[in-house]
Structure formats: structure tokens, C-alpha cells
Design a protein around this motif. Structure first.
Motif, PDB file in Angstrom:
ATOM      1  N   ARG A  83      10.837   6.106  -1.389  1.00 28.15           N
ATOM      2  CA  ARG A  83      11.006   5.494  -2.923  1.00 28.15           C
ATOM      3  C   ARG A  83      10.628   4.121  -3.010  1.00 28.15           C
ATOM      4  O   ARG A  83       9.645   3.580  -3.645  1.00 28.15           O
ATOM      5  CB  ARG A  83      12.274   5.825  -3.629  1.00 28.15           C
ATOM      6  CG  ARG A  83      12.321   5.421  -5.101  1.00 28.15           C
ATOM      7  CD  ARG A  83      13.644   5.679  -5.644  1.00 28.15           C
ATOM      8  NE  ARG A  83      14.526   4.533  -5.257  1.00 28.15           N
ATOM      9  CZ  ARG A  83      16.053   4.970  -5.292  1.00 28.15           C
ATOM     10  NH1 ARG A  83      16.290   6.115  -6.108  1.00 28.15           N
ATOM     11  NH2 ARG A  83      16.783   4.233  -4.725  1.00 28.15           N
ATOM     12  N   GLU A  84      10.934   3.418  -1.899  1.00 30.45           N
ATOM     13  CA  GLU A  84      10.895   2.032  -1.625  1.00 30.45           C
ATOM     14  C   GLU A  84       9.402   1.697  -1.324  1.00 30.45           C
ATOM     15  O   GLU A  84       8.610   0.587  -1.969  1.00 30.45           O
ATOM     16  CB  GLU A  84      11.464   1.468  -0.408  1.00 30.45           C
ATOM     17  CG  GLU A  84      11.943  -0.035  -0.721  1.00 30.45           C
ATOM     18  CD  GLU A  84      13.106  -0.315   0.266  1.00 30.45           C
ATOM     19  OE1 GLU A  84      14.232  -0.253  -0.264  1.00 30.45           O
ATOM     20  OE2 GLU A  84      12.698  -0.716   1.306  1.00 30.45           O
ATOM     21  N   PHE A  86       6.679   3.695  -1.949  1.00 25.06           N
ATOM     22  CA  PHE A  86       6.109   3.893  -3.237  1.00 25.06           C
ATOM     23  C   PHE A  86       6.007   2.543  -4.208  1.00 25.06           C
ATOM     24  O   PHE A  86       5.009   2.578  -5.110  1.00 25.06           O
ATOM     25  CB  PHE A  86       6.585   5.184  -4.049  1.00 25.06           C
ATOM     26  CG  PHE A  86       6.104   6.542  -3.149  1.00 25.06           C
ATOM     27  CD1 PHE A  86       4.871   6.462  -2.491  1.00 25.06           C
ATOM     28  CD2 PHE A  86       6.625   7.741  -3.583  1.00 25.06           C
ATOM     29  CE1 PHE A  86       4.579   7.575  -1.944  1.00 25.06           C
ATOM     30  CE2 PHE A  86       6.151   8.944  -3.044  1.00 25.06           C
ATOM     31  CZ  PHE A  86       5.027   8.862  -2.128  1.00 25.06           C
ATOM     32  N   SER A  87       7.188   2.143  -4.295  1.00 22.58           N
ATOM     33  CA  SER A  87       7.508   0.959  -5.283  1.00 22.58           C
ATOM     34  C   SER A  87       6.601  -0.079  -4.897  1.00 22.58           C
ATOM     35  O   SER A  87       6.322  -0.869  -5.729  1.00 22.58           O
ATOM     36  CB  SER A  87       8.904   0.753  -5.471  1.00 22.58           C
ATOM     37  OG  SER A  87       9.388   1.998  -5.904  1.00 22.58           O
ATOM     38  N   ILE A  88       6.558  -0.567  -3.438  1.00 19.68           N
ATOM     39  CA  ILE A  88       5.878  -1.711  -3.192  1.00 19.68           C
ATOM     40  C   ILE A  88       4.383  -1.545  -3.016  1.00 19.68           C
ATOM     41  O   ILE A  88       3.627  -2.401  -2.903  1.00 19.68           O
ATOM     42  CB  ILE A  88       6.423  -2.388  -2.017  1.00 19.68           C
ATOM     43  CG1 ILE A  88       6.285  -1.410  -0.783  1.00 19.68           C
ATOM     44  CG2 ILE A  88       7.982  -2.857  -2.065  1.00 19.68           C
ATOM     45  CD1 ILE A  88       6.820  -1.982   0.686  1.00 19.68           C
ATOM     46  N   GLY A  89       3.956  -0.194  -2.913  1.00 18.15           N
ATOM     47  CA  GLY A  89       2.536  -0.090  -2.445  1.00 18.15           C
ATOM     48  C   GLY A  89       1.794  -0.368  -3.597  1.00 18.15           C
ATOM     49  O   GLY A  89       2.148  -0.164  -4.816  1.00 18.15           O
ATOM     50  N   ILE A  90       0.399  -0.214  -3.445  1.00 14.27           N
ATOM     51  CA  ILE A  90      -0.686  -0.330  -4.564  1.00 14.27           C
ATOM     52  C   ILE A  90      -1.150   1.216  -4.537  1.00 14.27           C
ATOM     53  O   ILE A  90      -1.841   1.998  -3.960  1.00 14.27           O
ATOM     54  CB  ILE A  90      -1.572  -1.194  -4.137  1.00 14.27           C
ATOM     55  CG1 ILE A  90      -1.202  -2.652  -4.088  1.00 14.27           C
ATOM     56  CG2 ILE A  90      -2.856  -1.220  -5.207  1.00 14.27           C
ATOM     57  CD1 ILE A  90      -1.897  -3.688  -3.341  1.00 14.27           C
ATOM     58  N   PHE A  91      -0.971   1.946  -5.849  1.00 14.81           N
ATOM     59  CA  PHE A  91      -1.521   3.331  -6.057  1.00 14.81           C
ATOM     60  C   PHE A  91      -2.087   3.269  -7.409  1.00 14.81           C
ATOM     61  O   PHE A  91      -2.261   2.339  -8.102  1.00 14.81           O
ATOM     62  CB  PHE A  91      -0.076   3.853  -6.291  1.00 14.81           C
ATOM     63  CG  PHE A  91       0.493   4.259  -4.841  1.00 14.81           C
ATOM     64  CD1 PHE A  91       0.034   5.301  -3.982  1.00 14.81           C
ATOM     65  CD2 PHE A  91       1.503   3.556  -4.511  1.00 14.81           C
ATOM     66  CE1 PHE A  91       0.567   5.176  -2.774  1.00 14.81           C
ATOM     67  CE2 PHE A  91       2.219   3.661  -3.339  1.00 14.81           C
ATOM     68  CZ  PHE A  91       1.907   4.521  -2.489  1.00 14.81           C
ATOM     69  N   ARG A  96       0.220   9.666  -9.570  1.00 18.76           N
ATOM     70  CA  ARG A  96       1.687   9.911  -9.887  1.00 18.76           C
ATOM     71  C   ARG A  96       2.140  11.282  -9.639  1.00 18.76           C
ATOM     72  O   ARG A  96       3.216  11.617  -8.861  1.00 18.76           O
ATOM     73  CB  ARG A  96       2.032   9.728 -11.215  1.00 18.76           C
ATOM     74  CG  ARG A  96       1.924   8.050 -11.830  1.00 18.76           C
ATOM     75  CD  ARG A  96       2.048   7.895 -13.210  1.00 18.76           C
ATOM     76  NE  ARG A  96       3.672   7.774 -13.483  1.00 18.76           N
ATOM     77  CZ  ARG A  96       4.268   8.684 -14.204  1.00 18.76           C
ATOM     78  NH1 ARG A  96       3.697   9.696 -14.550  1.00 18.76           N
ATOM     79  NH2 ARG A  96       5.543   8.805 -14.310  1.00 18.76           N
ATOM     80  N   MET A  99       2.212  11.822  -5.729  1.00 23.61           N
ATOM     81  CA  MET A  99       3.653  11.072  -5.507  1.00 23.61           C
ATOM     82  C   MET A  99       4.777  11.975  -5.591  1.00 23.61           C
ATOM     83  O   MET A  99       5.826  12.114  -4.870  1.00 23.61           O
ATOM     84  CB  MET A  99       3.651   9.535  -5.977  1.00 23.61           C
ATOM     85  CG  MET A  99       2.675   8.931  -5.382  1.00 23.61           C
ATOM     86  SD  MET A  99       2.245   7.440  -6.543  1.00 23.61           S
ATOM     87  CE  MET A  99       3.650   6.070  -5.973  1.00 23.61           C
ATOM     88  N   LEU A 275       1.134  -7.021   1.765  1.00 23.39           N
ATOM     89  CA  LEU A 275       1.424  -6.904   0.253  1.00 23.39           C
ATOM     90  C   LEU A 275       1.947  -8.341  -0.375  1.00 23.39           C
ATOM     91  O   LEU A 275       2.278  -8.290  -1.504  1.00 23.39           O
ATOM     92  CB  LEU A 275       2.344  -5.822  -0.089  1.00 23.39           C
ATOM     93  CG  LEU A 275       2.061  -4.356   0.466  1.00 23.39           C
ATOM     94  CD1 LEU A 275       3.293  -3.681   0.298  1.00 23.39           C
ATOM     95  CD2 LEU A 275       1.183  -3.885  -0.789  1.00 23.39           C
ATOM     96  N   GLY A 281      12.551  -4.749  -0.709  1.00 21.90           N
ATOM     97  CA  GLY A 281      13.199  -4.383  -2.058  1.00 21.90           C
ATOM     98  C   GLY A 281      14.736  -5.029  -1.758  1.00 21.90           C
ATOM     99  O   GLY A 281      14.935  -6.224  -1.211  1.00 21.90           O
TER     100      GLY A 281
END
Lengths: 314, 218
Positions: A83-84, A86-91, A96, A99, A275, A281
Motif C-alpha cells: 500500500r505504501e 502504491f501511495s508514493i509511486g506515480i501511477f 486503479r 492495483m 520520488l 510514509g
């Protein structure tokens, strides 16, 4: 020691006792420091130690409780790490669905590890998730920058789920005449990895002069790295009673795990630098994100597993 | 009675789900529970916004905190109206731009006069993640008419990724609810009060380092 017929090996208890006495000492020392001379540093140290209590509690369950509890805890940690990332990455917004699908690799992978389906465990993510995730991305019909998502999402799964799930494999190891069992192996691995982080940090702070990776992580020094390797070798030698290994094998393992821990740390540092963030986090107070803490364990776990298999088959 | 059952659901189901699975983190949530009456103002990106804020509030405050929802969207079916009333203790208002029998400002004023608190999204509607829209005047009018009620700025980060507008898939993602200190507006002009509210919310955004990247709009 036995609790209701459930056996905890003596050596594991000794190791846990060592960990908790170190923690008690640190907590009292930093607590007094914070009372006597309150500063930003002392508060920071105290927050860190309190987080270490939570981590040590988790470790105690992983090494001493029945297999199913350890598996669930490791699977949840893996979920938090994913989850972390996915949260910091660029998508892209159209990623969605893929993911969401990727999260379901966790129960499957840990089910395979728990039941010791080793072959399927090995290929499930590298093969099927590398096919499934790109296919779902294709179904969304958005091809702009799709190549990036196709490579990044499955690779994150390797990093946060595949590597970490190797921890569960230790539960399945049975060695004749070796009494400490999986708990002994796991606590050896986790202790070497965690203390190696501390050693490298401390040696670097005390004697660090020459930067080892100036562009990736300016805080890492040659002195810290070498000091860490030597200290971890010593710790490995000292803790050999937890493993089925000879003392010299245990010492070599300490050296290799120390180098691997450094590599894992450097990889996560490089991602953070890319990043533009300092921590991954804020879930572990004083430490940052889950990945900041897991960075070295991700790499040392599978390496230790393979080392062990190699030693035992000779 | 409604608040009691709603709170039980929050404590045993919604809050653990939000914190353990979705990944909601709170900053300075003591502020809300220490302020007797307030107007909570936040940026708005997702239906999760209100759920997460309500989950942070202690029962004594929870009872008398109302989320403000528009009637023509949430009141469309009696089921959704009942749901927002049950979970968010919602006051359903008519949109000020459209012909409506009830005056929205008066409805909210009445609640404030009774000592109740409000959750308001001055942007009016959920926008693009990470983009702040123009503020509606309503909140400033309320603050001007009730000088004894402070506003609490709240910055919600990352919620637009959990459940963006027009999507139904809920994706676990780290997100943060950041509460600011309660503020009594200094100015008496509507425009200036709006400016104060906006600055207070944006100040919370800049204070911490960002841990999340917004989705690229592809």
C-alpha cells in the motif's frame, strides 16, 4: 518451555530475553534523558524506542507463536508495504483496477508459502502476476504510458510481497537434531538484519569520512559499511547457537547478510531520492514508513533462506 | 438513539476498516474533541472524506456534529437520504444556485443556534484530486453571523485516490486527515473571511512533507 502443550525452544526464549533487556535498558536510559534534559533529539530517540517495542512484540509473535499467527502478521506487513509503495509511486488513474487486483496476490502468495507449495510459491508472482497485471491494464484500453505501469506494478509486487513472503518458508524447515526450529532461524535472521542497520548507522555516525554512494544516499559511508560488516560477523558468530550452522558458517552468514542489508537499504534510498521524499510514509513513529524499516529485510530474507539450503545440502 | 447506533458501527467496523485496510492516518485529532462547537471546513475529493472525519470524533461531539449534504444529490432516493442521515447525521440542504423552498443558510444557522457543529466543504463539490476549487460563500456568511463559533481547518490528503469522483472501486491507499487549530475569523467582510478559511486549509497542506503522489489524469 511449554505452554498448554505448545513448545517454545529455550534458545529462542534466550534470544527474546536479550532483545527485551536491550529494549528495557534503552527505554529507561532515553526516558531519563528526556526527563532530565528534554530536547528534540531525546524526544525523537524515545519515540523510536517506543516503536521498537511494537516491532519487537511483532517479532516475538513471529518467532514464538504458532505458525498461523506469524503468517498473518507477515502477510499484513506485506500489505502495508505494498500500500505504501502504491501511495508514493506515480501511477495513472486508469491503473486503479490493476492495483486493486494486485492486492489479491498477497493472500494467494502467503497461502502457497504457508502450505509449502514451494514450486507454485516460486512462480506465482514472477509468472502469473506478470501476465495478469498487464492484461488487466490492456483491458482498460488506455495505452498512454502503459509500459511504465506494466513494469512497475508487478515489480512492486516482487519487492513487497514475493521477497517478504520468504519469511514464511522458514516455518516449513525441519532439520534433524536441531532444536530451536523455525523460531531460531527467524530470530537469527531478524536480529542480524536489525542490528546490522544499527551498526552501520552508528559506525557511520562515529567514524564516517568517505561517502560510499554520494549520489544515492549521502549518509552512507565506507567506514559505516565496513564497521557494520565486521560487527555483524561478530554478532553472527556469537548467535550461532540459534542456528543449525557451524560457528564459521554463522560468521560468514553475518558478513553476507550485512552486505545484503546494505544493498536493500540502498535500493529503497534510491527510490525515495527519485520520488523526492525523505521517508516512505509515517506509519512507524520516529522511523518513517514501513518500507524504511523493511528495506534490508526484503533482501536478506531470501538470501538467508538460500544460504541455509546450500549449507544443509553439503 | 440514532447517533448511538451509528457510533457503535463506527467503533467496531468503520474505524478499524479505515485505519487497518484503507490506510487513514489522523493528525492532531484531539483538537476536534477539545472544541465545544465548531464549523469544520475541509477540501473535498471523495465520499471517504466525511466518513473519515466522522470516525475521528468522540461520541459527545459526534452526537451534535452534522455533515452538510445537498438534497438534489443525496436526497435522490430515500435510501441514500437515510444513509447520510444515519452515518453523517446529515442536514440536507437545497443548492443556493437553484430554486429551492428552503434557504440553505437558514437551515445551517438554525443548527448552529442550537449549539450544534457542522462539517462543510466550501468547494461545494468533489473536484479533481489535489486541485482546490473556488470556495462558495456560505461558510463565510455563517461565520460572520455566528462570531462565537470558530472554524477548524482540515486538510485531507490522498482521499481522491481511494475513491475519486465517478468511480466505484475502493482502493486502499495511505491518506491523512490533518486537523488545524480552531480559528475565529478576524475580518467581517465575506470575501476576507473566505480568504482566511482558504489560507488556513492550505497552510496545513504545506506543513508536512507529502507522502502521496496524485494520479496522472490518464
Amino acid at each position: 518451555m511449554s505452554i498448554y502443550g505448545y513448545h517454545i525452544p529455550t534458545n529462542v526464549l534466550v534470544a527474546l530475553l536479550i532483545i527485551f533487556s536491550v529494549l528495557v535498558t534503552c527505554t529507561i536510559a532515553f526516558g531519563i534523558l528526556n526527563k532530565v534534559k528534554k530536547s528534540k533529539l531525546s524526544t525523537e530517540l524515545l519515540t523510536r524506542v517506543i516503536s521498537w517495542w511494537w516491532i519487537a512484540g511483532g517479532v516475538a509473535v513471529i518467532v514464538a507463536a504458532p505458525k498461523v499467527f506469524g503468517t498473518v502478521i507477515i502477510a499484513y506487513i506485506s500489505f502495508v508495504a505494498l500500500r505504501e509503495m502504491f501511495s508514493i509511486g506515480i501511477f495513472r488513474s486508469s491503473d486503479r483496477t490493476a492495483m486493486f487486483f494486485a492486492y489479491f496476490a498477497i493472500p494467494v502468495q502467503f497461502y502457497l508459502a504457508y502450505n509449502n507449495y514451494y514450486t507454485q510459491f516460486l512462480y506465482f508472482i514472477p509468472l502469473y502476476m506478470f501476465i495478469g497485471v498487464p492484461f488487466i491494464l490492456v483491458l482498460t484500453g488506455q495505452t498512454e504510458k502503459i509500459g511504465r505501469s506494466m513494469s512497475v506494478i508487478p515489480t512492486i509486487l516482487i519487492q513487497t510481497v514475493y521477497l517478504l513472503s520468504h519469511l514464511v518458508l522458514f516455518y516449513n524447515i525441519e532439520i534433524e537434531g536441531y532444536e530451536s526450529g523455525p523460531g531460531g532461524l527467524l530470530i537469527f535472521l531478524l536480529m542480524i538484519t536489525a542490528f546490522n542497520d544499527v551498526f552501520q548507522f552508528t559506525w557511520g555516525k562515529l567514524f564516517g569520512r568517505h561517502k560510499i554512494l554520494p549520489k544515492v544516499s549521502p549518509n552512507k559511508t565506507v567506514e559505516g559499511f565496513l564497521g557494520g560488516v565486521i560487527s555483524s560477523a561478530g554478532l553472527g558468530y556469537f548467535m550461532y547457537f540459534l542456528t543449525p550452522l557451524e560457528p564459521w558458517q554463522s560468521l560468514v552468514t553475518g558478513v553476507i547478510l550485512s552486505i545484503m542489508g546494505f544493498i536493500g537499504d540502498a535500493i529503497v534510498s534510491a527510490i525515495k531520492r527519485d520520488l523526492g521524499i525523505k521517508d516512505t510514509g509515517n506509519i512507524v513513529p520516529g522511523h518513517g514508513g514501513a518500507l524504511d524499516r523493511l528495506d534490508s529485510i526484503l533482501i536478506t530474507t531470501p538470501i538467508f533462506y538460500h544460504l541455509l539450503i546450500a549449507y544443509l545440502s553439503f | 438513539m440514532r447517533a448511538f447506533f451509528s457510533k457503535i458501527l463506527y467503533v467496531i467496523l468503520i474505524r478499524p476498516w479505515l485505519k487497518l485496510i484503507i490506510g487513514v492516518r489522523y493528525r492532531n485529532k484531539k483538537i476536534v474533541n477539545d472544541t465545544p462547537q465548531y464549523i469544520l471546513v475541509a477540501n473535498h475529493n471523495s465520499h471517504f472524506d466525511t466518513l473519515s472525519i466522522m470516525a475521528a470524533i468522540r461520541y459527545s461531539q459526534f452526537k451534535k456534529t452534522h455533515a452538510v449534504a445537498v438534497e438534489d444529490y443525496f436526497g435522490k432516493t430515500s435510501l441514500s437520504a437515510a444513509a447520510v442521515r444515519f452515518f453523517f447525521n446529515a442536514i440536507l440542504i437545497g443548492r443556493s444556485s437553484k430554486e429551492s423552498k428552503k434557504d440553505p443558510i437558514q437551515q445551517m444557522s438554525k443548527a448552529l443556534d442550537k449549539g450544534q457543529s457542522l462539517i462543510l466543504y466550501p468547494e461545494g463539490t468533489r473536484g479533481q484530486p489535489g486541485v482546490m476549487q473556488d470556495f462558495k460563500r456560505g461558510v463565510a456568511v455563517l461565520l460572520k453571523d455566528h462570531p462565537n463559533v470558530p472554524f477548524i481547518p482540515v486538510f485531507l490528503e490522498g482521499f481522491g485516490k481511494v475513491l475519486p469522483k465517478s468511480k466505484t472501486l475502493i482502493l486502499p491507499m495511505n491518506c491523512t486527515v490533518r486537523f488545524g487549530k480552531p480559528v475565529f475569523p478576524k475580518s467581517t467582510e465575506i470575501e476576507d473571511i473566505l480568504g482566511e478559511v482558504k489560507t488556513a486549509i492550505l497552510a496545513l497542506q504545506k506543513r508536512d512533507e507529502r507522502y502521496t503522489n496524485d494520479f496522472e489524469n490518464i
